[in-house]
Design a protein around this motif. Structure first.
Motif, PDB file in Angstrom:
ATOM      1  N   GLU A  43      22.301 -86.797  -4.827  1.00 22.82           N
ATOM      2  CA  GLU A  43      22.400 -86.469  -3.744  1.00 22.82           C
ATOM      3  C   GLU A  43      21.775 -87.695  -2.848  1.00 22.82           C
ATOM      4  N   PHE A  44      21.065 -88.697  -3.404  1.00 19.77           N
ATOM      5  CA  PHE A  44      19.834 -89.364  -2.587  1.00 19.77           C
ATOM      6  C   PHE A  44      19.912 -91.102  -3.666  1.00 19.77           C
ATOM      7  N   PRO A  45      20.913 -91.344  -3.985  1.00 17.66           N
ATOM      8  CA  PRO A  45      20.827 -92.588  -5.115  1.00 17.66           C
ATOM      9  C   PRO A  45      19.731 -93.555  -4.711  1.00 17.66           C
ATOM     10  N   ASN A  46      18.942 -93.538  -3.404  1.00 10.76           N
ATOM     11  CA  ASN A  46      17.609 -94.531  -3.562  1.00 10.76           C
ATOM     12  C   ASN A  46      16.907 -93.659  -3.830  1.00 10.76           C
ATOM     13  N   LEU A  47      16.712 -92.577  -4.521  1.00 11.37           N
ATOM     14  CA  LEU A  47      15.180 -91.969  -4.495  1.00 11.37           C
ATOM     15  C   LEU A  47      15.099 -91.749  -6.098  1.00 11.37           C
ATOM     16  N   THR A  48      13.808 -91.707  -6.613  1.00 15.65           N
ATOM     17  CA  THR A  48      13.154 -91.764  -8.132  1.00 15.65           C
ATOM     18  C   THR A  48      12.410 -90.281  -8.268  1.00 15.65           C
ATOM     19  N   GLU A  49      12.887 -90.113  -9.403  1.00 16.93           N
ATOM     20  CA  GLU A  49      11.633 -89.541  -9.993  1.00 16.93           C
ATOM     21  C   GLU A  49      10.165 -88.817  -9.193  1.00 16.93           C
ATOM     22  N   GLU A  50      10.052 -90.158  -9.069  1.00 11.93           N
ATOM     23  CA  GLU A  50       8.585 -90.700  -9.103  1.00 11.93           C
ATOM     24  C   GLU A  50       8.098 -89.720  -7.656  1.00 11.93           C
ATOM     25  N   GLY A  51       9.545 -90.336  -6.245  1.00 20.17           N
ATOM     26  CA  GLY A  51       9.470 -89.846  -5.491  1.00 20.17           C
ATOM     27  C   GLY A  51       9.611 -87.969  -5.154  1.00 20.17           C
ATOM     28  N   ILE A  52      10.555 -87.523  -6.076  1.00 20.43           N
ATOM     29  CA  ILE A  52      10.296 -85.955  -6.013  1.00 20.43           C
ATOM     30  C   ILE A  52       9.135 -85.534  -6.630  1.00 20.43           C
ATOM     31  N   LYS A  53       8.677 -86.124  -7.202  1.00 26.01           N
ATOM     32  CA  LYS A  53       6.773 -86.036  -7.190  1.00 26.01           C
ATOM     33  C   LYS A  53       6.281 -85.786  -6.606  1.00 26.01           C
ATOM     34  N   ALA A  54       6.136 -86.811  -5.787  1.00 26.71           N
ATOM     35  CA  ALA A  54       4.918 -87.237  -4.902  1.00 26.71           C
ATOM     36  C   ALA A  54       5.478 -86.279  -3.682  1.00 26.71           C
ATOM     37  N   ALA A  55       6.520 -85.799  -3.178  1.00 28.68           N
ATOM     38  CA  ALA A  55       7.047 -84.908  -2.711  1.00 28.68           C
ATOM     39  C   ALA A  55       6.444 -83.590  -3.061  1.00 28.68           C
ATOM     40  N   LEU A  56       6.482 -83.294  -3.613  1.00 29.73           N
ATOM     41  CA  LEU A  56       6.178 -81.708  -4.428  1.00 29.73           C
ATOM     42  C   LEU A  56       4.096 -82.170  -3.988  1.00 29.73           C
ATOM     43  N   GLU A  57       3.928 -82.910  -4.601  1.00 31.71           N
ATOM     44  CA  GLU A  57       2.624 -83.255  -4.913  1.00 31.71           C
ATOM     45  C   GLU A  57       2.105 -83.256  -3.377  1.00 31.71           C
ATOM     46  N   TYR A  58       2.349 -84.161  -2.100  1.00 36.62           N
ATOM     47  CA  TYR A  58       2.316 -84.090  -1.147  1.00 36.62           C
ATOM     48  C   TYR A  58       2.450 -82.273  -0.852  1.00 36.62           C
ATOM     49  N   ALA A  59       2.679 -81.430  -0.622  1.00 38.36           N
ATOM     50  CA  ALA A  59       3.286 -80.351  -0.446  1.00 38.36           C
ATOM     51  C   ALA A  59       2.015 -79.796  -0.769  1.00 38.36           C
ATOM     52  N   ALA A  60       2.374 -79.427  -2.094  1.00 36.86           N
ATOM     53  CA  ALA A  60       1.159 -79.022  -2.693  1.00 36.86           C
ATOM     54  C   ALA A  60      -0.070 -78.897  -1.793  1.00 36.86           C
ATOM     55  N   ARG A  61      -0.184 -80.030  -2.240  1.00 38.69           N
ATOM     56  CA  ARG A  61      -2.005 -80.607  -0.596  1.00 38.69           C
ATOM     57  C   ARG A  61      -2.220 -80.162   0.493  1.00 38.69           C
ATOM     58  N   ILE A  62      -0.472 -80.169   1.179  1.00 36.69           N
ATOM     59  CA  ILE A  62      -0.935 -79.848   2.674  1.00 36.69           C
ATOM     60  C   ILE A  62      -0.820 -78.327   2.653  1.00 36.69           C
ATOM     61  N   VAL A  63       0.107 -77.247   0.616  1.00 34.07           N
ATOM     62  CA  VAL A  63      -0.387 -76.193   1.015  1.00 34.07           C
ATOM     63  C   VAL A  63      -1.497 -75.621   0.629  1.00 34.07           C
ATOM     64  N   SER A  64      -2.750 -76.725  -0.056  1.00 32.26           N
ATOM     65  CA  SER A  64      -4.036 -75.441  -0.165  1.00 32.26           C
ATOM     66  C   SER A  64      -4.913 -76.497   0.672  1.00 32.26           C
ATOM     67  N   GLY A  65      -4.490 -77.045   1.487  1.00 28.64           N
ATOM     68  CA  GLY A  65      -5.747 -76.994   2.415  1.00 28.64           C
ATOM     69  C   GLY A  65      -5.176 -76.069   3.653  1.00 28.64           C
ATOM     70  N   GLU A  66      -4.682 -75.280   3.944  1.00 26.03           N
ATOM     71  CA  GLU A  66      -4.290 -74.119   4.525  1.00 26.03           C
ATOM     72  C   GLU A  66      -5.297 -73.280   5.186  1.00 26.03           C
ATOM     73  N   GLU A  67      -5.467 -72.851   5.935  1.00 22.42           N
ATOM     74  CA  GLU A  67      -6.684 -71.543   5.729  1.00 22.42           C
ATOM     75  C   GLU A  67      -6.135 -70.339   6.363  1.00 22.42           C
ATOM     76  N   ILE A  68      -6.388 -69.466   5.581  1.00 20.43           N
ATOM     77  CA  ILE A  68      -5.546 -67.854   6.097  1.00 20.43           C
ATOM     78  C   ILE A  68      -6.540 -67.385   5.955  1.00 20.43           C
ATOM     79  N   ILE A  69      -5.717 -66.365   7.091  1.00 17.37           N
ATOM     80  CA  ILE A  69      -6.394 -65.472   7.515  1.00 17.37           C
ATOM     81  C   ILE A  69      -6.668 -64.690   7.953  1.00 17.37           C
ATOM     82  N   PRO A  70      -6.720 -63.352   6.819  1.00 19.84           N
ATOM     83  CA  PRO A  70      -5.534 -62.227   7.621  1.00 19.84           C
ATOM     84  C   PRO A  70      -6.432 -61.139   8.151  1.00 19.84           C
ATOM     85  N   LEU A  71      -5.261 -60.816   8.948  1.00 24.38           N
ATOM     86  CA  LEU A  71      -5.054 -59.534  10.183  1.00 24.38           C
ATOM     87  C   LEU A  71      -5.222 -58.511   9.567  1.00 24.38           C
TER      88      LEU A  71
END
Length: 74
Positions: A43-71
Motif C-alpha cells: 500500500e505504501f511502496p516508499n515505506l520499509t520494514e524498518e519504518g514499520i518497526k519504528a512506528a511500533l517503537e514510537y507508539a510503545a514509547r508514547i503509551v509507556s509514558g502515559e500516566e494512568i489515574i484510576p477513577l
C-alpha cells in the motif's frame, strides 16, 4: 527514533516516517485491522520494514509514558 519526524509543516505535525508523509497512526491502524507487513508495504511502496518497526517503537514509547489515574467510585 531517527525514523520518526514531527514537523508542523508535514501532515499538520503528526508523527510521520522520515522522508514520507505516512503518519505513524496510519501504520498502527492497519496493523490493528489485521493487515500484514507485506500488505502495508504494498500500500505504501516508499515505506520499509524498518519504518514499520519504528512506528511500533514510537507508539510503545508514547503509551509507556502515559500516566494512568484510576477513577474512584463514590
Amino acid at each position: 527514533m531517527e525514523r520518526i519526524v514531527v514537523d508542523p509543516k508535514v501532515m499538520i505535525g503528526k508523527p510521520v516516517i522520515r522522508g514520507t508523509r505516512i503518519p505513524v497512526d496510519a501504520i498502527i491502524k492497519r496493523l490493528a485491522e489485521g493487515m500484514c507487513v507485506k500488505e502495508i508495504l504494498e500500500e505504501f511502496p516508499n515505506l520499509t520494514e524498518e519504518g514499520i518497526k519504528a512506528a511500533l517503537e514510537y507508539a510503545a514509547r508514547i503509551v509507556s509514558g502515559e500516566e494512568i489515574i484510576p477513577l474512584v467510585e463514590k
